[in-house]
Design an enzyme around this catalytic site. Structure first.
Site, PDB file in Angstrom:
ATOM      1  N   TYR A 135       0.818  -1.214   0.000  1.00  0.00           N
ATOM      2  CA  TYR A 135       0.000   0.000   0.000  1.00  0.00           C
ATOM      3  C   TYR A 135       0.853   1.267   0.000  1.00  0.00           C
ATOM      4  O   TYR A 135       0.428   2.297  -0.497  1.00  0.00           O
ATOM      5  CB  TYR A 135      -0.898   0.050   1.242  1.00  0.00           C
ATOM      6  CG  TYR A 135      -2.262  -0.570   1.075  1.00  0.00           C
ATOM      7  CD1 TYR A 135      -2.385  -1.915   0.786  1.00  0.00           C
ATOM      8  CD2 TYR A 135      -3.405   0.187   1.234  1.00  0.00           C
ATOM      9  CE1 TYR A 135      -3.631  -2.490   0.653  1.00  0.00           C
ATOM     10  CE2 TYR A 135      -4.663  -0.379   1.106  1.00  0.00           C
ATOM     11  CZ  TYR A 135      -4.768  -1.712   0.816  1.00  0.00           C
ATOM     12  OH  TYR A 135      -6.012  -2.278   0.693  1.00  0.00           O
ATOM     13  N   LYS A 190       2.999 -15.042   3.146  1.00  0.00           N
ATOM     14  CA  LYS A 190       3.163 -15.770   1.885  1.00  0.00           C
ATOM     15  C   LYS A 190       4.670 -16.001   1.737  1.00  0.00           C
ATOM     16  O   LYS A 190       5.294 -15.652   0.734  1.00  0.00           O
ATOM     17  CB  LYS A 190       2.565 -14.945   0.732  1.00  0.00           C
ATOM     18  CG  LYS A 190       2.479 -15.684  -0.594  1.00  0.00           C
ATOM     19  CD  LYS A 190       1.421 -16.786  -0.644  1.00  0.00           C
ATOM     20  CE  LYS A 190       1.520 -17.562  -1.935  1.00  0.00           C
ATOM     21  NZ  LYS A 190       0.591 -18.728  -1.996  1.00  0.00           N
ATOM     22  N   ASP A 222      -3.231 -18.027   1.333  1.00  0.00           N
ATOM     23  CA  ASP A 222      -4.242 -18.774   0.560  1.00  0.00           C
ATOM     24  C   ASP A 222      -4.913 -19.822   1.443  1.00  0.00           C
ATOM     25  O   ASP A 222      -6.147 -19.988   1.412  1.00  0.00           O
ATOM     26  CB  ASP A 222      -3.628 -19.397  -0.711  1.00  0.00           C
ATOM     27  CG  ASP A 222      -2.323 -20.142  -0.461  1.00  0.00           C
ATOM     28  OD1 ASP A 222      -1.762 -20.045   0.658  1.00  0.00           O
ATOM     29  OD2 ASP A 222      -1.860 -20.834  -1.396  1.00  0.00           O
ATOM     30  N   ASP A 246      -6.461  -6.608   4.328  1.00  0.00           N
ATOM     31  CA  ASP A 246      -7.595  -5.971   3.640  1.00  0.00           C
ATOM     32  C   ASP A 246      -8.548  -7.046   3.130  1.00  0.00           C
ATOM     33  O   ASP A 246      -9.760  -6.991   3.349  1.00  0.00           O
ATOM     34  CB  ASP A 246      -7.064  -5.119   2.475  1.00  0.00           C
ATOM     35  CG  ASP A 246      -8.188  -4.453   1.698  1.00  0.00           C
ATOM     36  OD1 ASP A 246      -9.106  -3.910   2.343  1.00  0.00           O
ATOM     37  OD2 ASP A 246      -8.154  -4.490   0.452  1.00  0.00           O
ATOM     38  N   ASP A 250     -12.359  -8.569   4.989  1.00  0.00           N
ATOM     39  CA  ASP A 250     -13.671  -8.575   4.319  1.00  0.00           C
ATOM     40  C   ASP A 250     -14.255  -9.986   4.336  1.00  0.00           C
ATOM     41  O   ASP A 250     -15.455 -10.179   4.557  1.00  0.00           O
ATOM     42  CB  ASP A 250     -13.553  -8.122   2.850  1.00  0.00           C
ATOM     43  CG  ASP A 250     -13.861  -6.640   2.674  1.00  0.00           C
ATOM     44  OD1 ASP A 250     -13.610  -5.868   3.625  1.00  0.00           O
ATOM     45  OD2 ASP A 250     -14.340  -6.256   1.588  1.00  0.00           O
TER      46      ASP A 250
HETATM   47  C1  IPM Z   1     -10.486  -0.809   3.941  1.00  0.00           C
HETATM   48  C2  IPM Z   1     -10.714  -0.270   2.555  1.00  0.00           C
HETATM   49  C3  IPM Z   1      -9.545   0.637   2.215  1.00  0.00           C
HETATM   50  C4  IPM Z   1      -8.304  -0.221   2.175  1.00  0.00           C
HETATM   51  C5  IPM Z   1      -9.696   1.453   0.933  1.00  0.00           C
HETATM   52  C6  IPM Z   1     -10.972   2.264   0.916  1.00  0.00           C
HETATM   53  C7  IPM Z   1      -8.507   2.348   0.687  1.00  0.00           C
HETATM   54  O1  IPM Z   1     -10.880  -1.285   1.644  1.00  0.00           O
HETATM   55  O2  IPM Z   1     -10.411  -0.007   4.880  1.00  0.00           O
HETATM   56  O3  IPM Z   1     -10.407  -2.026   4.072  1.00  0.00           O
HETATM   57  O4  IPM Z   1      -7.983  -0.843   1.165  1.00  0.00           O
HETATM   58  O5  IPM Z   1      -7.630  -0.276   3.205  1.00  0.00           O
HETATM   59 MG    MG Z   2     -10.973  -3.209   2.514  1.00  0.00          MG
END
Ligand code: IPM
Ligand code: MG
Length: 362
Positions: A135, A190, A222, A246, A250
């Protein structure tokens, strides 16, 4: 206690408004000041993170953040896109430790796409490093930029990197957090392919020597993605880098069936923090009054606990949310047969009512 309120874009304004009503209901004295961020700030000031917004955030004890982003900004140069605001806040405030709990609320077991027995009682904590990795790696760019645009370029690259202090401090955060939980840390890497993550693994292993009471294991990303849907309850604390974190956060959030329920905290070394729901700005439902405000309300609870030293007030919010769920109120994202569908405002009303102990109507 000074709180910078940055609602942002899309559903951000609606959900943050409810969190503020909940904070007001606690009868504590906060100083709150709002500012524009993301696409909203770009529209007004030509930049997603204006100097004035950054200054406000830096001076506050905590930042309550909504969400940023909208597809309509996809054509902007990268530094002007709404997402840069959150990345800029993380970097400028040094918010390196991102806590993303994935907790399955008993009343919502049915909302998950996994079998109830796999997720009932789920309580895992993903700790994502937030200010390093690909990032923020340098160099980054394209070999042949054509008028600053991607089509026609021959190559593009982003550099993955971590330094020892960066890995050490996030490893310590993870071991400390595990100490207050079930004393297990899974470090996700990884290392079989990437030098950066062999290094990560080695440093985490070294730091672990200071935490003999904590069980550490290492898992490739993975495999971790697979284990999260196969047997998520086997995890306690997962610690990983910015990019893998990230993605896995999710995935973990959706295990609970309701990303609309999950708060997050991003902390620096002085416990100053940014608190935001784990979900995004959902432009498709913005302005309709249907978004679930609970993730933001629970983020406000995390803010009280971690940055403002008000654990009791945090408990009050969390109990109020459980009470409201038990009373059967649901926004569309967590609605199921036999429960009552409500909008953003009504959900906020119900939490406020539960806090102030008035009868909940509806
Ligand atoms: C998160 C989001 C952010 C990230 C984006 C909006 C930059 O996906 O907070 O997980 O990738 O960190
Ligand atoms: Mg995210």
């Amino acid at each position: 206690m000074k709180i910078a309120v940055l609602p942002g874009d899309g559903i951000g304004t609606e959900i943050v408004a409810e969190a503020i009503r909940v904070l007001d209901a606690l009868d504590l004295s906060f100083e709150m000041e709002s500012a524009l961020v993301g696409g909203a700030a770009y529209e007004a000031h030509g930049h997603p993170l204006p100097e004035s917004t950054l200054k406000l955030a830096k001076e506050a004890d905590a930042v309550l953040f909504g969400a940023v982003g909208d597809w309509k900004y996809d054509k902007l140069d990268r530094p002007l896109r709404p997402e840069q605001a959150i990345l800029g806040l993380r970097k400028n405030l040094g918010l390196f430790a991102n806590f993303r709990p994935a907790i399955c609320y008993e009343q919502l077991v049915g909302a998950s796409s996994l079998k109830p027995e796999l997720i009932s009682g789920l309580d895992i904590l993903i700790i994502r490093e937030l200010t390093g990795d690909i990032y923020f790696g340098q160099p980054r760019g394209r070999r042949t930029a054509v008028d600053g645009h991607f089509p026609g370029a021959e190559e593009a690259f982003d550099t993955m990197r971590y330094s020892r202090p960066e890995v050490e401090r996030i490893a310590r955060v993870a071991f400390e957090a595990a100490r207050k939980r079930n004393k297990r840390v899974t470090s996700v890497d990884k290392a079989n392919v990437l030098e950066t993550f062999q290094f990560w693994k080695d440093v985490v292993t070294e730091v672990h020597k200071d935490y003999p009471d904590i069980e550490l294991d290492h898992m490739y990303v993975d495999n971790a993605a697979m284990q999260l849907v196969k047997a998520p309850k086997k995890f306690d604390v997962i610690v990983t880098g910015n990019m893998f974190g990230d993605i896995l956060s999710d995935e973990a959030a959706m295990l609970t069936g309701s990303i609309g329920m999950l708060p997050s905290a991003s902390l620096n070394s002085s416990n100053q923090g940014l608190y935001e729901p784990s979900h995004g700005s959902a432009p498709d439902i913005a302005g309709k009054g249907v978004a679930n405000p609970l993730a933001t309300i629970l983020s406000a609870a995390m803010m009280l606990r971690f940055s403002l030293n008000q654990a009791e007030a945090a408990d009050r919010i969390e109990s109020a949310v459980k009470h409201v769920l038990a009373s059967g109120l649901r926004t569309g994202d967590i609605w199921s047969e036999g429960t009552k569908r409500v909008g953003t405002r009504e959900m906020g009303d119900a939490v406020v009512a539960a806090i102030t102990k008035k009868t909940i109507t509806g």
